[in-house]
Design an enzyme around this catalytic site. Structure first.
Site, PDB file in Angstrom:
ATOM      1  N   LYS A  65      32.006  46.250  45.963  1.00 36.82           N
ATOM      2  CA  LYS A  65      30.763  45.557  45.623  1.00 36.82           C
ATOM      3  C   LYS A  65      30.341  44.798  46.872  1.00 36.82           C
ATOM      4  O   LYS A  65      30.944  43.795  47.247  1.00 36.82           O
ATOM      5  CB  LYS A  65      30.964  44.601  44.446  1.00 36.82           C
ATOM      6  CG  LYS A  65      29.701  43.807  44.098  1.00 36.82           C
ATOM      7  CD  LYS A  65      29.970  42.788  43.008  1.00 36.82           C
ATOM      8  CE  LYS A  65      28.723  41.951  42.720  1.00 36.82           C
ATOM      9  NZ  LYS A  65      28.980  40.893  41.721  1.00 36.82           N
ATOM     10  N   TYR A  88      35.384  42.936  45.860  1.00 38.47           N
ATOM     11  CA  TYR A  88      34.121  42.192  45.844  1.00 38.47           C
ATOM     12  C   TYR A  88      34.003  41.417  47.146  1.00 38.47           C
ATOM     13  O   TYR A  88      34.775  40.505  47.415  1.00 38.47           O
ATOM     14  CB  TYR A  88      34.117  41.250  44.638  1.00 38.47           C
ATOM     15  CG  TYR A  88      32.848  40.448  44.427  1.00 38.47           C
ATOM     16  CD1 TYR A  88      31.696  40.675  45.157  1.00 38.47           C
ATOM     17  CD2 TYR A  88      32.816  39.445  43.458  1.00 38.47           C
ATOM     18  CE1 TYR A  88      30.539  39.938  44.927  1.00 38.47           C
ATOM     19  CE2 TYR A  88      31.669  38.703  43.219  1.00 38.47           C
ATOM     20  CZ  TYR A  88      30.533  38.955  43.966  1.00 38.47           C
ATOM     21  OH  TYR A  88      29.397  38.218  43.742  1.00 38.47           O
TER      22      TYR A  88
END
Length: 298
Positions: A164, A136
């Site tokens: 992400k 992330y």
């Protein structure tokens, strides 16, 4: 390591009572409503799930609830947002024991790591679990920016499988592809960039406001994935004033207020977060109310 992670993966809110304790029944109801709406996976205990506000036993209970309830129908990932690498390893291993399908791994919280430290954090956690991991990248929220060439330095770690991307720069999708090829599965991590990043190669969307508008989110992604961009654009333009709130520091409060207004959740949060009041509440309510009143048919 191959994964079938594509489509809409809502960042599921952890439902709470007014006193800040977890409402497990409402959380379960929310999960079922998301599955019924056709989402492709769940991310439990991310930023919207108030990961860093929960105790370890609460995180384990929320994740176990999701795994038990989903019963393999769609993948269930858990956010890993601990302050130390050792704690992240401990929680990642617990997620594997509970039957999670994967992890969404954040940099270590609080301390702002440099590039060497940050890459070692991802390597160290990945080495201690067999679960597939989504990295992330959200420099605006977590102060650590993972550059495309740095992702390439992690390409030899077999269970680091996805990214992400939440830098706010849609050019990163192309830059990551140019640096890493198709080594990583790319997900959009900001609601108000979903159309732009899908066009550039993102194959999934980790979305906050899917919690409040699940059918519209799934419908938007379906149109995008089918290349029906004119139809998708009409929905995207309707949705964008709401989606802009996903990148605000109070996204949790905004998303939960939207859930309360659409009847799929409660607005309660855990301190130090507080529910909205005054002019801010009026402003956000008007934006959400307009979206509700003008909902497109999907």
């Amino acid at each position: 390591m191959q994964v079938n992670w594509t489509g809409v993966f809502p960042a599921v809110a952890t439902q709470m009572f007014e006193d800040g304790s977890i409402d497990y029944d409402m959380t379960a109801t929310q999960i079922e409503s998301l599955i019924d709406a056709g989402v492709d996976g769940l991310v439990m205990l991310g930023s919207v799930g108030e990961n860093t506000a929960l105790e370890m036993d609460e995180k384990i209970a929320v994740l176990k609830l999701a795994v038990d309830l989903t019963k393999g129908r769609i993948p269930v990932l858990s956010g890993v947002a601990e302050t130390t690498t050792r704690a992240a390893i401990t929680y990642a291993q617990k997620c594997e024991e509970l039957g999670a399908d994967g992890l969404m791994l954040l940099p270590g919280m609080i301390y702002t790591a440099d590039t060497r430290e940050n890459l070692e954090h991802f390597r160290a956690v990945a080495a201690k679990t067999s679960l597939p991991i989504m990295i992330y990248n959200n420099p605006g929220a977590y102060r650590v920016d993972i550059k495309p060439e740095e992702f390439n330095q992690l390409s030899d770690v077999k269970n680091l499988v996805a990214i992400k991307e939440s830098s706010g720069d849609p050019r990163r999708i192309t830059d990551i592809y140019n640096a890493c090829g198709d080594r990583f599965v790319l997900f959009c991590g900001m609601d108000d960039l979903v159309m732009e990043t899908q066009v550039l190669g993102a194959v999934g969307w980790i979305s906050g406001f899917t919690d409040a508008f699940p059918k519209e989110s799934v419908g938007l992604w379906k149109l995008l994935s089918e290349g029906k961009y004119n139809e998708a654009l009409a929905i995207y333009r309707w949705f964008t004033p709401v989606l802009h709130m996903d990148v605000h520091a109070k996204l949790v409060q905004y998303i939960k207020l939207a859930q309360a207004m659409t009847g799929v959740g409660k607005e309660y949060v855990r301190a130090p977060r507080l529910t909205l009041v005054g002019e801010e509440r009026d402003t956000i309510t008007k934006i959400i109310r307009k979206a509700i009143d003008t909902r497109p048919s999907v």
